[in-house]
Design an enzyme around this catalytic site. Structure first.
Site, short mmCIF file in Angstrom:
data_model
loop_
_atom_site.label_atom_id
_atom_site.label_comp_id
_atom_site.label_asym_id
_atom_site.label_seq_id
_atom_site.Cartn_x
_atom_site.Cartn_y
_atom_site.Cartn_z
N GLY A 366 23.97 6.60 49.27
CA GLY A 366 22.95 7.18 50.02
C GLY A 366 22.39 6.34 51.33
O GLY A 366 23.16 5.15 51.38
N PRO A 368 20.36 4.05 53.97
CA PRO A 368 19.69 2.96 53.81
C PRO A 368 17.97 3.15 53.67
O PRO A 368 17.42 4.34 54.23
CB PRO A 368 19.74 1.90 55.20
N GLY A 369 17.36 2.46 52.70
CA GLY A 369 15.88 2.59 52.68
C GLY A 369 15.52 3.62 51.73
O GLY A 369 14.29 4.14 51.50
N VAL A 370 16.38 4.26 50.71
CA VAL A 370 15.92 5.37 49.80
C VAL A 370 15.64 4.67 48.60
O VAL A 370 15.39 5.63 47.66
CB VAL A 370 17.06 6.61 49.87
N GLY A 371 15.82 3.74 48.44
CA GLY A 371 15.45 2.85 47.03
C GLY A 371 16.62 2.69 46.23
O GLY A 371 16.34 2.72 44.91
N LYS A 372 17.77 2.48 46.52
CA LYS A 372 18.83 2.15 45.61
C LYS A 372 19.03 1.05 44.86
O LYS A 372 18.73 0.95 43.62
CB LYS A 372 20.36 2.38 46.31
N SER A 689 31.10 20.46 61.64
CA SER A 689 30.07 21.60 61.39
C SER A 689 29.44 22.20 62.67
O SER A 689 28.77 23.24 62.48
CB SER A 689 28.72 20.94 60.61
N LYS A 732 19.50 19.43 57.12
CA LYS A 732 19.63 20.54 58.25
C LYS A 732 18.52 21.54 57.93
O LYS A 732 18.10 22.12 59.10
CB LYS A 732 21.00 21.15 58.35
#
Length: 839
Positions: A366, A368-372, A689, A732
């Site tokens: 994921g 950076p900064g999402v809490g992994k 896309s 999106k």
């Protein structure tokens, strides 16, 4: 060493006015000195030959720079000594050995020749006669002799014969010359003394040099004495220890070596090693018992046994299998992340039913900064296990994973075994951070070494190079993290169960800030809610206008910044409660750093709204297309990557293939140039896309039909017009919702992803699923009869208009009015046809 030659009563030799010159390196010759010289340079040998054929006299001049192989006039000192060649011997290697005796000082008044050797006119320098012997001169002579004795006593090598002569000389000038010649001074110092004509002054200068030499030799001797003392001390201690051991053996006291062996044996028993490891440990113990304790190999084996006995072979923690408690811990530490939490609870449930199971290998991917990383700590806390973190970012050496063999000096186990030892248990939660940033070079490939570590079928017998015995890693719960899965090698990725952590939405960030970040920062800054209150509108303002990220790191920094501003005001003496709202937050954080894209005001021709995914979440992009007279060229601008450029080419090819259905003639594309631009040109953009977005903008520009401003789209287009699926639908869709767009066109194969969208995102939005580009154009372009929003309406003649809408041909309301409403492309084509006819 220079020797004294001649006696006082030797009759004076007549010296000619012109003599050959012999340049010498790294030595200065004084009168009355006798010394051998080795001559190898051609210019010097010719000068010696000339001297031997005449009066055997040469002038010895010192070179200023000893590195000059062929000296010129400027490279020589002008003051030297006229010497008599006493003997000459030719050596087999072509060199000449001569024995010379210094006769008198002489100064060069001019050089008469330089080739093939130097010839110089000289002036004899007479020695000044000292005044009558005074007490001062006698004291000076004695002082120099005493200092010379000290120099010899401190280790300076001087021949005994020379010392005898020095003791017997009473002439100040000759004493100064003799001492200088035997001190081994540098060329410039010796030349300085040679050029002094006053013998007393010369002797004083020699006395100064001797004083400094005495000081240097004294310090040198002191250093040597101290070093020798340290060596003697070490040897003395060694002998005393050996004597003490011998005394203890005689008295029957405990032998130190036997005591060490007993301690290791007890540690081996307490470690409860597997049978194979215990055999190796006992084998090494027997080896160390036979060795001398101070030998280098004994130290290596001792360190190896310490590692073997300190590793937790059979020590593990008991898992907390209370599912409700574990769920509460996970929810307390992290908001959302439902899939990850569910996977951990599933593992605990299976563990509760089956005691012996292999540890899972989870991989969190994921932005950076999402809490992994913090999620790994929460998992360890929920399981009741120890937590070990190892960063793989930039690791390029395979030995970091597997360790070094014991043959290397300072060898250690790899960081896997070190982490296990640090945890103190054989079943910790082991986090391998930044696995996507691991590298490889000439030292090996660490990712290949991880294949055994992260394979549940193999890691039950992991072998570290240092230990050289298998260690069971199957009880360890390995968790890896990374930002991208693409950079992880395929075989390594195949061994892990990948869980994708998408970026947080604005609503999720709001909940995280209220529940975790704000209380944490208030506590860290010593501020209570009575002093600072951060409202929901202020948090939303910070999220939207002061941060642009998928995680919450920068959000936490901005909240901390807010707390610091308030802390400063409180420290300055201001009282009361500071309430932060969306209207006053800019007073503390400054002007907004990010502004959202402006919403389109009207339906425009050639401008389509697309949706993009970034590491900071979703974003809205506008694709602009325009046409101009040309030769059918396509121009792409806006920092587009190769994939995006290829999508534009594919979209244009599809539009060309559907020209007839779109009401375009076959010659439309040969007479125009198309320019596609994606604004924010400084930001690189790539990916397939935006294919249907570019196709829509091209079709709009060519047909003159506007694109609906309330429709956004995402999807890859093929040459046959098929719409292929994309990724990042959640981000999106959130970007479209932020912009107030109600309708989003998505590929039909992404319909399954709508189930993962939160209800508040789907509320009030319409998702149109499409299979082909024709369906995209049908939903995105304004109906043919509809005019551009805000444009004046025209009167219709009915039948002719309907016909024109079907064919795209030029409209004529009456035969007299010749007003055209055809597309610009059609007008250019007709004009070109008329020109051709004129030609």
């Amino acid at each position: 060493m220079a020797e004294v030659g001649g006696k006082e009563e030797t009759k004076e030799v007549e010296i000619p006015d012109t003599v050959p010159v012999l340049p010498v390196r790294d030595i200065v010759i004084f009168p009355y000195m006798i010394l051998p010289l080795f001559v190898g340079r051609d210019i010097s040998i010719k000068a010696i030959d000339h001297a031997l054929n005449t009066n055997r006299m040469v002038l010895l001049l010192a070179q200023k720079d000893l590195n000059v192989e062929t000296p010129a006039v400027d490279d020589l000192y002008l003051m030297g000594t006229v010497c008599m060649i006493m003997r000459m011997l030719k050596l087999p290697d072509g060199r000449v050995k001569i024995l010379v005796q210094g006769l008198n000082k002489a100064r060069v008044s001019g050089f008469t020749q330089q080739e093939p050797f130097f010839m110089a006119d000289i002036e004899k320098v007479s020695e000044e006669k000292p005044a009558e012997t005074s007490i001062e001169n006698e004291a000076l002579i004695r002082n120099v002799k005493e200092q010379m004795d000290k120099v010899v006593g401190l280790g300076k090598t001087v021949l005994p014969d020379v010392m005898v002569v020095i003791e017997n000389i009473e002439d100040p000038g000759r004493l100064a010359d003799l001492v200088t010649a035997n001190l081994g001074l540098k060329t410039d110092q010796a030349q300085e003394i040679l050029e002094m004509s006053d013998p007393v002054r010369r002797l004083k200068r020699v006395g100064e040099i001797l004083s400094r030499e005495v000081q240097l030799l004294t310090i040198q001797q002191k250093i040597q004495t101290e070093a020798r003392g340290e060596i003697d001390k070490t040897q003395r201690e060694y002998f005393l220890r050996e004597q003490l051991k011998a005394i203890q053996r005689e008295l029957g006291d405990i032998d130190e070596r036997a005591e060490e062996a007993r301690e290791f044996k007890k540690k081996i028993e307490d470690a409860k090693m597997p049978e194979k490891v215990m055999k190796e440990a006992e084998k090494q113990l027997k080896r160390i018992e036979k060795m001398h304790p101070d030998s280098a190999e004994a130290g290596t084996i001792r360190t190896y046994l310490e590692w073997l006995t300190e590793i937790p072979w059979s020590k593990g923690t008991k898992d907390q299998l209370d599912i409700q408690k574990a769920e509460k811990v996970l929810n307390d530490d992290h908001y959302d992340l439902e899939k990850v939490k569910e996977r951990i609870l599933e593992y605990l449930s299976v563990r509760k039913l089956k005691e012996k199971m292999k540890g899972p290998i989870l991989c969190f991917i994921g932005p950076p900064g999402v809490g992994k990383t913090s999620l790994g700590r929460s998992i360890a806390r929920a399981l009741g296990r120890e937590f070990v973190r190892m960063s793989l970012g930039g690791v390029r050496d395979e030995a970091e994973i597997r360790g070094h063999r014991r043959t290397y000096v300072g060898a250690l186990p790899g960081r896997i075994i070190q982490g296990i030892k640090q945890a103190g248990t054989n079943n910790p939660v082991f986090m391998l951070d930044e696995i996507d940033k691991i590298g490889s070079d000439f030292r090996g490939d660490p990712s290949s070494a991880l294949l055994e570590v992260l394979d549940p079928e193999q890691n039950n017998s992991f072998s570290d190079h240092y230990l050289a015995v298998p260690f069971d890693l199957s009880n360890v719960m390995f968790i890896t993290t990374g930002n991208l899965a693409d950079t992880i090698p395929g075989p390594l990725r195949d061994r892990m169960e990948i869980l994708y952590l998408s970026g947080y939405t604005e609503e999720e960030k709001l909940h995280i800030a209220k529940k975790y970040l704000v209380p944490k920062q208030l506590d860290e800054h010593g501020i209570s809610t009575k002093i600072l209150q951060i409202g929901e509108s202020a948090v939303r303002q910070i999220i939207s206008q002061y941060t642009r990220e998928a995680g919450v790191r920068n959000l936490e920094r901005e909240i901390a910044n807010l707390c610091r501003k308030v802390a400063k005001l409180v420290a300055e003496g201001k009282t009361g409660t500071f309430v932060m709202t969306g209207k006053n937050v800019h007073k503390y954080l400054g002007v907004p750093k990010f502004l959202p894209e402006e919403e389109m005001k009207v339906n425009e021709v050639g401008v389509a709204t697309g949706l993009a995914w970034t590491e900071a979440g979703g974003d809205v992009i506008y694709v602009e297309a325009t046409m101009m007279k040309g030769k059918g060229n396509l121009t792409l601008t806006g920092q587009l990557g190769d994939v995006m450029k290829e999508s534009a080419q594919a979209a244009l090819s599809y539009i060309k293939s559907r020209a007839a259905e779109l009401g375009l003639s076959e010659d439309t594309f040969s007479g125009i140039d198309l320019h596609i631009h994606v604004p924010a040109g400084a930001i690189p953009k790539d990916g397939p896309s935006a294919g249907i977005t570019m196709g829509t903008s091209i079709a709009s520009a060519l047909t003159g039909r506007a694109v609906r401003k309330d429709v956004a789209m995402t999807g890859e287009v093929t040459l046959r017009g098929r719409v292929l699926p994309i990724g990042g639908l959640k981000e999106k869709a959130l970007a479209a919702k932020r912009m107030g767009i109600k309708t989003v066109i998505i590929p039909r194969r992404n319909k399954k992803d709508l189930d993962d969208l939160p209800k508040y995102v789907k509320e009030g939005m319409t998702f149109v699923v499409v299979d082909t580009m024709d369906e995209v154009l049908k939903n995105a372009l304004v109906a043919k009869r509809a005019a551009k929003a805000g444009a004046p309406k025209r009167k219709s003649s009915g039948k002719n208009d309907r016909k024109a809408i079907k064919t795209g041909a030029t409209l004529r309301s009456t035969k007299r009015s010749k007003v055209t409403h055809a597309t610009p492309a059609d007008r250019r084509i007709k004009a070109s046809r008329r020109n051709k006819k004129k030609v």
